[in-house]
Design a protein around this motif. Sequence first.
Motif, PDB file in Angstrom:
ATOM      1  N   THR A  13       6.533  13.588 -18.275  1.00 38.09           N
ATOM      2  CA  THR A  13       5.635  13.167 -17.196  1.00 38.09           C
ATOM      3  C   THR A  13       5.664  11.645 -17.032  1.00 38.09           C
ATOM      4  OG1 THR A  13       3.762  13.118 -18.713  1.00 38.09           O
ATOM      5  CG2 THR A  13       4.087  15.151 -17.450  1.00 38.09           C
ATOM      6  N   ALA A  14       5.912  10.934 -18.124  1.00 38.66           N
ATOM      7  CA  ALA A  14       5.968   9.469 -18.059  1.00 38.66           C
ATOM      8  C   ALA A  14       7.156   8.980 -17.240  1.00 38.66           C
ATOM      9  CB  ALA A  14       6.041   8.891 -19.469  1.00 38.66           C
ATOM     10  N   ASP A  15       8.139   9.867 -17.018  1.00 36.02           N
ATOM     11  CA  ASP A  15       9.347   9.486 -16.273  1.00 36.02           C
ATOM     12  C   ASP A  15       9.339   9.988 -14.830  1.00 36.02           C
ATOM     13  OD1 ASP A  15      10.323   8.281 -18.569  1.00 36.02           O
ATOM     14  OD2 ASP A  15      11.400  10.080 -19.222  1.00 36.02           O
ATOM     15  N   LEU A  16       8.219  10.555 -14.369  1.00 28.63           N
ATOM     16  CA  LEU A  16       8.200  11.098 -12.994  1.00 28.63           C
ATOM     17  C   LEU A  16       8.358  10.000 -11.953  1.00 28.63           C
ATOM     18  CD1 LEU A  16       5.385  13.793 -13.300  1.00 28.63           C
ATOM     19  CD2 LEU A  16       7.856  14.186 -13.059  1.00 28.63           C
ATOM     20  N   GLY A  17       7.791   8.813 -12.232  1.00 28.92           N
ATOM     21  CA  GLY A  17       7.909   7.716 -11.278  1.00 28.92           C
ATOM     22  C   GLY A  17       7.126   8.003 -10.007  1.00 28.92           C
ATOM     23  N   PRO A  18       7.413   7.232  -8.942  1.00 26.47           N
ATOM     24  CA  PRO A  18       6.730   7.470  -7.668  1.00 26.47           C
ATOM     25  C   PRO A  18       6.967   8.914  -7.207  1.00 26.47           C
ATOM     26  CG  PRO A  18       7.857   5.361  -7.624  1.00 26.47           C
ATOM     27  CD  PRO A  18       8.289   6.047  -8.885  1.00 26.47           C
ATOM     28  N   THR A  19       5.874   9.618  -6.954  1.00 26.87           N
ATOM     29  CA  THR A  19       5.934  11.062  -6.718  1.00 26.87           C
ATOM     30  C   THR A  19       5.205  11.425  -5.443  1.00 26.87           C
ATOM     31  OG1 THR A  19       6.014  11.478  -9.111  1.00 26.87           O
ATOM     32  CG2 THR A  19       5.275  13.307  -7.709  1.00 26.87           C
ATOM     33  N   TYR A  20       5.866  12.196  -4.606  1.00 25.57           N
ATOM     34  CA  TYR A  20       5.199  12.798  -3.448  1.00 25.57           C
ATOM     35  C   TYR A  20       4.852  14.227  -3.836  1.00 25.57           C
ATOM     36  CZ  TYR A  20       6.667   8.862  -0.456  1.00 25.57           C
ATOM     37  OH  TYR A  20       6.850   7.620   0.107  1.00 25.57           O
ATOM     38  N   MET A  21       3.578  14.533  -3.769  1.00 22.10           N
ATOM     39  CA  MET A  21       3.083  15.775  -4.368  1.00 22.10           C
ATOM     40  C   MET A  21       3.185  17.000  -3.466  1.00 22.10           C
ATOM     41  SD  MET A  21       2.003  15.568  -7.548  1.00 22.10           S
ATOM     42  CE  MET A  21       0.522  16.508  -7.848  1.00 22.10           C
ATOM     43  N   HIS A  22       3.689  16.830  -2.232  1.00 23.49           N
ATOM     44  CA  HIS A  22       3.790  17.999  -1.338  1.00 23.49           C
ATOM     45  C   HIS A  22       4.849  17.738  -0.273  1.00 23.49           C
ATOM     46  CE1 HIS A  22       1.519  21.568   0.546  1.00 23.49           C
ATOM     47  NE2 HIS A  22       2.585  21.358   1.308  1.00 23.49           N
ATOM     48  N   GLU A  23       6.100  18.043  -0.619  1.00 21.26           N
ATOM     49  CA  GLU A  23       7.199  17.956   0.359  1.00 21.26           C
ATOM     50  C   GLU A  23       8.040  19.216   0.224  1.00 21.26           C
ATOM     51  OE1 GLU A  23       7.077  15.517   2.348  1.00 21.26           O
ATOM     52  OE2 GLU A  23       6.259  13.790   1.262  1.00 21.26           O
ATOM     53  N   SER A  60      14.589   5.192  -1.169  1.00 23.30           N
ATOM     54  CA  SER A  60      13.362   4.463  -0.821  1.00 23.30           C
ATOM     55  C   SER A  60      12.494   4.198  -2.061  1.00 23.30           C
ATOM     56  CB  SER A  60      12.553   5.249   0.215  1.00 23.30           C
ATOM     57  OG  SER A  60      11.803   6.298  -0.390  1.00 23.30           O
ATOM     58  N   GLY A  61      12.911   4.732  -3.206  1.00 18.34           N
ATOM     59  CA  GLY A  61      12.185   4.444  -4.451  1.00 18.34           C
ATOM     60  C   GLY A  61      11.425   5.621  -5.024  1.00 18.34           C
ATOM     61  N   MET A 264      -6.594  10.578  -5.629  1.00 17.23           N
ATOM     62  CA  MET A 264      -5.742  10.862  -4.459  1.00 17.23           C
ATOM     63  C   MET A 264      -4.253  10.858  -4.809  1.00 17.23           C
ATOM     64  SD  MET A 264      -7.469   8.895  -1.224  1.00 17.23           S
ATOM     65  CE  MET A 264      -7.869   7.352  -2.040  1.00 17.23           C
ATOM     66  N   VAL A 265      -3.527  11.767  -4.168  1.00 16.27           N
ATOM     67  CA  VAL A 265      -2.064  11.774  -4.230  1.00 16.27           C
ATOM     68  C   VAL A 265      -1.541  11.813  -2.791  1.00 16.27           C
ATOM     69  CG1 VAL A 265      -1.854  12.792  -6.530  1.00 16.27           C
ATOM     70  CG2 VAL A 265      -2.059  14.304  -4.538  1.00 16.27           C
ATOM     71  N   LEU A 266      -0.292  11.362  -2.615  1.00 11.62           N
ATOM     72  CA  LEU A 266       0.245  11.147  -1.263  1.00 11.62           C
ATOM     73  C   LEU A 266       1.484  12.000  -0.998  1.00 11.62           C
ATOM     74  CD1 LEU A 266       0.108   7.227  -1.164  1.00 11.62           C
ATOM     75  CD2 LEU A 266      -1.723   8.841  -0.593  1.00 11.62           C
ATOM     76  N   ALA A 267       1.723  12.307   0.259  1.00 10.12           N
ATOM     77  CA  ALA A 267       2.953  13.001   0.692  1.00 10.12           C
ATOM     78  C   ALA A 267       2.935  13.155   2.208  1.00 10.12           C
ATOM     79  CB  ALA A 267       3.080  14.368   0.018  1.00 10.12           C
ATOM     80  N   HIS A 268       4.005  13.788   2.718  1.00 12.12           N
ATOM     81  CA  HIS A 268       4.134  14.032   4.166  1.00 12.12           C
ATOM     82  C   HIS A 268       4.050  15.509   4.555  1.00 12.12           C
ATOM     83  CE1 HIS A 268       6.720  10.459   3.191  1.00 12.12           C
ATOM     84  NE2 HIS A 268       6.175   9.950   4.264  1.00 12.12           N
ATOM     85  N   ASP A 269       4.256  16.429   3.601  1.00 10.51           N
ATOM     86  CA  ASP A 269       4.426  17.853   3.949  1.00 10.51           C
ATOM     87  C   ASP A 269       5.609  18.010   4.912  1.00 10.51           C
ATOM     88  OD1 ASP A 269       3.971  20.582   3.931  1.00 10.51           O
ATOM     89  OD2 ASP A 269       2.149  20.515   5.160  1.00 10.51           O
ATOM     90  N   ALA A 270       6.628  17.179   4.714  1.00 13.49           N
ATOM     91  CA  ALA A 270       7.811  17.233   5.586  1.00 13.49           C
ATOM     92  C   ALA A 270       8.819  18.239   5.024  1.00 13.49           C
ATOM     93  CB  ALA A 270       8.439  15.845   5.687  1.00 13.49           C
ATOM     94  N   ALA A 271       9.885  18.471   5.763  1.00 12.17           N
ATOM     95  CA  ALA A 271      10.945  19.377   5.314  1.00 12.17           C
ATOM     96  C   ALA A 271      12.264  18.882   5.895  1.00 12.17           C
ATOM     97  CB  ALA A 271      10.676  20.802   5.789  1.00 12.17           C
ATOM     98  N   CYS A 272      13.362  19.215   5.213  1.00 14.75           N
ATOM     99  CA  CYS A 272      14.676  18.936   5.794  1.00 14.75           C
ATOM    100  C   CYS A 272      14.904  19.850   6.989  1.00 14.75           C
ATOM    101  CB  CYS A 272      15.777  19.156   4.760  1.00 14.75           C
ATOM    102  SG  CYS A 272      15.663  18.029   3.366  1.00 14.75           S
ATOM    103  N   LEU A 315       0.664   6.819  -6.340  1.00 16.13           N
ATOM    104  CA  LEU A 315       2.051   7.302  -6.322  1.00 16.13           C
ATOM    105  C   LEU A 315       2.597   7.669  -7.695  1.00 16.13           C
ATOM    106  CD1 LEU A 315       3.797   4.903  -3.780  1.00 16.13           C
ATOM    107  CD2 LEU A 315       3.222   7.310  -3.451  1.00 16.13           C
ATOM    108  N   VAL A 316       2.148   6.968  -8.731  1.00 10.19           N
ATOM    109  CA  VAL A 316       2.764   7.130 -10.053  1.00 10.19           C
ATOM    110  C   VAL A 316       1.772   7.683 -11.089  1.00 10.19           C
ATOM    111  CG1 VAL A 316       4.013   5.973 -11.924  1.00 10.19           C
ATOM    112  CG2 VAL A 316       4.316   5.186  -9.556  1.00 10.19           C
ATOM    113  N   ASP A 317       0.650   6.956 -11.263  1.00 14.37           N
ATOM    114  CA  ASP A 317      -0.265   7.311 -12.357  1.00 14.37           C
ATOM    115  C   ASP A 317      -0.958   8.646 -12.114  1.00 14.37           C
ATOM    116  OD1 ASP A 317       0.425   4.789 -13.255  1.00 14.37           O
ATOM    117  OD2 ASP A 317      -1.359   3.835 -12.414  1.00 14.37           O
ATOM    118  N   ASN A 318      -1.416   8.877 -10.874  1.00 15.89           N
ATOM    119  CA  ASN A 318      -2.164  10.112 -10.610  1.00 15.89           C
ATOM    120  C   ASN A 318      -1.291  11.360 -10.764  1.00 15.89           C
ATOM    121  OD1 ASN A 318      -4.248   8.396 -10.146  1.00 15.89           O
ATOM    122  ND2 ASN A 318      -4.432   8.778  -7.950  1.00 15.89           N
ATOM    123  N   PRO A 319      -0.080  11.396 -10.193  1.00 17.82           N
ATOM    124  CA  PRO A 319       0.762  12.572 -10.437  1.00 17.82           C
ATOM    125  C   PRO A 319       1.026  12.798 -11.937  1.00 17.82           C
ATOM    126  CG  PRO A 319       1.617  11.332  -8.575  1.00 17.82           C
ATOM    127  CD  PRO A 319       0.521  10.497  -9.187  1.00 17.82           C
TER     128      PRO A 319
END
Length: 326
Positions: A13-23, A60-61, A264-272, A315-319
């Motif tokens: 979990t320490a290596d997840l880095g910046p995480t989008y929680m719903h894509e 994008s990181g 809070m956690v962040l994302a777009h709910d986007a899809a390819c 982006l990082v700590d909460n996930p």
Amino acid sequence: MPTVETVLGPVDTADLGPTYMHEHVFVLTPDVQQNFPDEWGDEEERVADAVTKLSALAASGVRTIVDPTVIGLGRYIPRIQRVAEQVLDLNIVVATGCYTYQDVPMFFHYRTPEVRTLLGMEEPEPMVAMFTADITDGIAGTGVRAGMLKCAIDTPGLTPGVERVMRAVAKSHLATGCPITVHTHPGTRQGLDVQRVMAEEGVDPGRVVLGHSGDTTDVDHLSALATAGFWLGMDRFGINVETTFEARADTVVELCAQGFTDRMVLAHDAACYIDWIEPDALAVLPQWNYLHIQAEVLPYLREKGVTEDQITAMLVDNPRRFFDGG
Ligand SMILES: [Zn+2]
């Protein structure tokens, strides 16, 4: 070291880095696609397109996405494996569960706990047996384990079908420790139904993300749920149909100002690729893509006084804390 299951294996979990929680990677309707394949087109092209879009996201990181594509959304893990193997700098966490706003899928309609109890089956709710196996044994012989559980509640409310899935998800969580994300419709305050059902099942709110919380500007409602211990998914940036970019972003700013950065956690709910929408209709949502948060949302948040530490928290700590166990 706590770990999270991803398509390519467990990650600290320490290596997840910046995480989008719903894509999502793909959102598909397999029954339609199998019979009308022209819409999907060429499999190789679709996979290559996903690799291109997710590589840009990684560039994008962002290091990790959670893809809550479950039954009802066309989950197909072999295709996700093909994509993941070509985007090695992005972790993809996949999910198990069931997505419905009303009834259970017909597959489960007659496979009721009552019937299975009469048959002497060990686990009366078939969904619990299936979701739990996805988490502990892996999905459909792929060896990929689900790292998240998913259910949904929307404007029809807590229908019998929605409640059955939600309780199955709760029981699978208790059996495995796998955390939960819930599609909610915060405009009708259904987080309160989630709160009641999860409490009845004995689920710690700290293991649950209330997805699509950012669809409302009702900060009082959201702050009450955050105070109760739930995570708020501000996870539909770019879907500005019934709301606006500013409304979504200002809600995050306000919750940060009120001391809820750590919920809070962040994302777009986007899809390819999503087959629910005519491709040409997506032109009305130019910001609905994996790069919108980095390109437009974060600069706006900084301008409004959200600090770099607060952005890192979301982006990082909460996930990481969420996957560590709340
Ligand atoms: Zn979604």
